[in-house]
Design an enzyme around this catalytic site. Structure first.
Site, short mmCIF file in Angstrom:
data_model
loop_
_atom_site.label_atom_id
_atom_site.label_comp_id
_atom_site.label_asym_id
_atom_site.label_seq_id
_atom_site.Cartn_x
_atom_site.Cartn_y
_atom_site.Cartn_z
N GLU A 1 41.63 37.10 44.44
CA GLU A 1 41.76 35.75 43.64
C GLU A 1 42.59 34.64 44.35
O GLU A 1 43.54 35.16 45.00
CB GLU A 1 42.27 35.96 42.23
CG GLU A 1 42.67 34.89 41.49
CD GLU A 1 43.49 35.10 40.11
OE1 GLU A 1 43.32 34.57 39.07
OE2 GLU A 1 44.11 36.16 40.18
N CYS B 1 40.70 38.96 37.70
CA CYS B 1 42.32 39.33 37.37
C CYS B 1 42.61 39.57 35.82
O CYS B 1 42.29 40.68 35.39
CB CYS B 1 43.39 38.28 37.87
SG CYS B 1 44.92 38.72 37.92
N LYS C 1 36.64 32.54 35.18
CA LYS C 1 37.76 33.12 34.39
C LYS C 1 37.92 33.05 32.80
O LYS C 1 37.51 31.57 32.52
CB LYS C 1 39.09 32.96 35.12
CG LYS C 1 39.99 33.94 34.65
CD LYS C 1 41.37 33.87 35.48
CE LYS C 1 42.22 34.76 35.21
NZ LYS C 1 43.69 34.93 35.99
#
Length: 511
Positions: free
Chosen positions: A263, A373, A339
């Protein structure tokens, strides 16, 4: 100690039956003794090359008996009765694509010379010559009765695997490259020493060539490559892109099917922003390079023949900032995953908003999903992807502290177990003192598997040295996922109580 040995391997003939009977009666006195003559006759007729004996001078001292079977049928749970009828005729499938090992036995007087290995090697060579997928076998665990009061069968298998307990059959099978794919119950009920249990053992023929053409063949052996990326100061976009190409080139040289980056791996470019004090403007400055990075990384994916997952990068759309990962396939096509869950830091300092959709994509090396993440800490997302038959979940992450990293790692490993898939995590290390809020990193890349017999005992396929720039590789077997989902020790996906709960994905999110 035996002297004057003169050993050779040959195929059985029906004239050998008196010796076969005497040897089997001696070895199998506790489970019924020898096969009748008509059984041996049928085996020799159906598959003469599969009936092998080891001879010392003119005396048979070892036997290996085999038939052909359908791999799909017998790589799943079955019993001895599925192979043998009431008249002790053994079912042979002339069109079978796997070899089934019925028996391997050695004269007790000849044990200790590792003669069984010779029979196994002969059987493996037959499997290769016949271009069969694998050798399968139901293996007794004859020492289990000594531990049945204190151990479950699964605990016994684990103890044998770790060499804490010796089992004359299972220990030997494991030392000959066989893998235990599951525990079979009621396999041979009259086998009192094994309490009726057996192991389903498998040796894969790595030289097997399917009948389909190479272009039609679905890849089942997949090599994952990931970059534990060192954050370092750079002077230009070109300098950072050279690093990207270097790692993609290296991963491709090792025949990886995927290259995964972390990321915000290109965050060092924020150090080139005109105003270092304004974090919102710095992340928007970084976003101005994203289109170029995606374009060039897609070209690298094609040039180096590797599927590239670009970690993640900021994207501005309609004046809204998103954190986006891209799948650049080696055929030139591109997909994106935004995300979904935004961390407090991203929301507060960079004014990033979450996306609205997670998807599974087909690739030439399995069906994959991407969660960036923080998203892996929300089990609903991975479960939604699992419902779309995901094989591999990629998780590019950025964490500054070890406790933040452990949140990602622990949740990623849980996602692998509960969704019966592989999960790959990849982060960055090093320092960026010139970039506000990105000054330190903590990372240890890893590949996690479901937790079952077919996988490593700790369900960790590979991992990197913490906080060291390096490449990580892992070979994944997608066929093992099929097995664990249908016939594993537990079936997390299949056993869900969908009558009580489900994931209801909303097409249009609430305001």
């Amino acid at each position: 100690m035996l002297e004057d040995l003169h050993l050779k391997i040959r195929n059985l003939t029906l004239d050998d039956y008196p010796q076969v009977k005497a040897l089997m009666d001696r070895v199998y006195h506790d489970i019924g003794g020898s096969w009748p003559k008509h059984t041996i006759r049928k085996l020799i007729k159906d598959l003469p090359d599969g009936q092998i004996c080891l001879v010392d001078h003119d005396q048979i001292v070892g036997i290996a008996l085999s038939v052909k079977v359908n791999y799909q049928r017998f790589s799943n749970p079955h019993t001895y009765d599925d192979l043998v009828d009431q008249r002790e005729r053994i079912f042979h499938d002339e069109n079978g694509d796997a070899l089934y090992g019925l028996d391997v036995l050695i004269d007790p007087d000849y044990r200790g010379y590792r003669l069984g290995r010779r029979l196994y090697e002969a059987r493996k060579e037959l499997c290769r010559q016949e271009n069969l997928i694998a050798i399968l076998a139901g293996g007794r665990i004859p020492n289990y009765y000594q531990h049945a009061d204190s151990m479950s069968p699964a605990e016994y298998l684990e103890a044998v695997d770790k060499r804490k307990i010796y089992d004359p059959i299972l220990t030997f099978q494991l030392s000959n490259d066989f893998q235990v794919t599951r525990l079979l119950s009621k396999y041979l009920p009259e086998d009192e020493k094994s309490r009726g249990y057996a192991t389903l053992l498998e040796w894969k023929n790595i030289f097997y060539e399917p009948e389909t053409t190479v272009l039609e063949y679905r890849k089942t052996q997949v090599r994952i490559g990931a970059v534990q990326w060192q954050m370092r100061e750079v002077d230009s976009v070109e300098e950072l892109l050279k690093q990207v190409e270097y790692f993609i080139d290296a991963l491709s040289s090792y025949k990886s099917d995927f290259a995964l980056f972390p990321e915000f791996f290109n965050a060092p470019l924020m150090g080139l922003a005109p105003d270092q004090t304004n974090q919102t403007e710095a992340i928007r400055f970084l976003a101005s390079f994203t289109e170029r990075f995606v374009s060039e990384m897609s070209q690298l994916a094609v040039s180096y023949n590797i599927n590239v997952i670009t970690g993640s990068m900021p994207v501005v759309e309609d004046d809204i900032m998103y954190n986006v990962s891209y799948l650049c396939r080696r055929d030139g096509t591109i997909e994106e995953q935004r995300k979904i869950h935004i961390t407090p830091h991203e929301r507060r300092d960079w004014v990033i908003e979450g996306g609205h959709e997670v998807r599974v994509w087909d690739t030439d090396a399995g069906r994959i999903g991407i969660l960036i993440c923080y998203d892996v800490e929300f089990p609903e997302l991975a479960r939604h992807l699992a419902s779309q038959d995901m094989d591999i979940l990629f998780v590019p992450f950025w964490t500054d502290t070890k406790n933040g990293y452990l949140r990602v790692r622990s949740c990623a490993q849980a996602r692998a177990i509960e969704n019966e898939c592989y999960v790959v995590i990849c982060g960055s290390c090093g320092n960026l003192p010139q970039v506000e809020n990105l000054d330190v990193q903590y990372s240890q890349g890893a590949v996690f598997s479901p937790s079952d017999f077919s996988f490593p005992h700790d369900a960790v396929m590979a991992e990197t040295t913490p906080n060291t720039e390096m490449l990580m590789f892992s070979d994944l077997d997608l066929d093992k996922l099929k097995f664990v989902r249908s016939e594993g020790s537990v079936n997390n996906l299949k056993d869900r109580r969908l009558d009580l709960y489900s994931i209801d994905w909303k097409t249009t999110p609430s305001a």
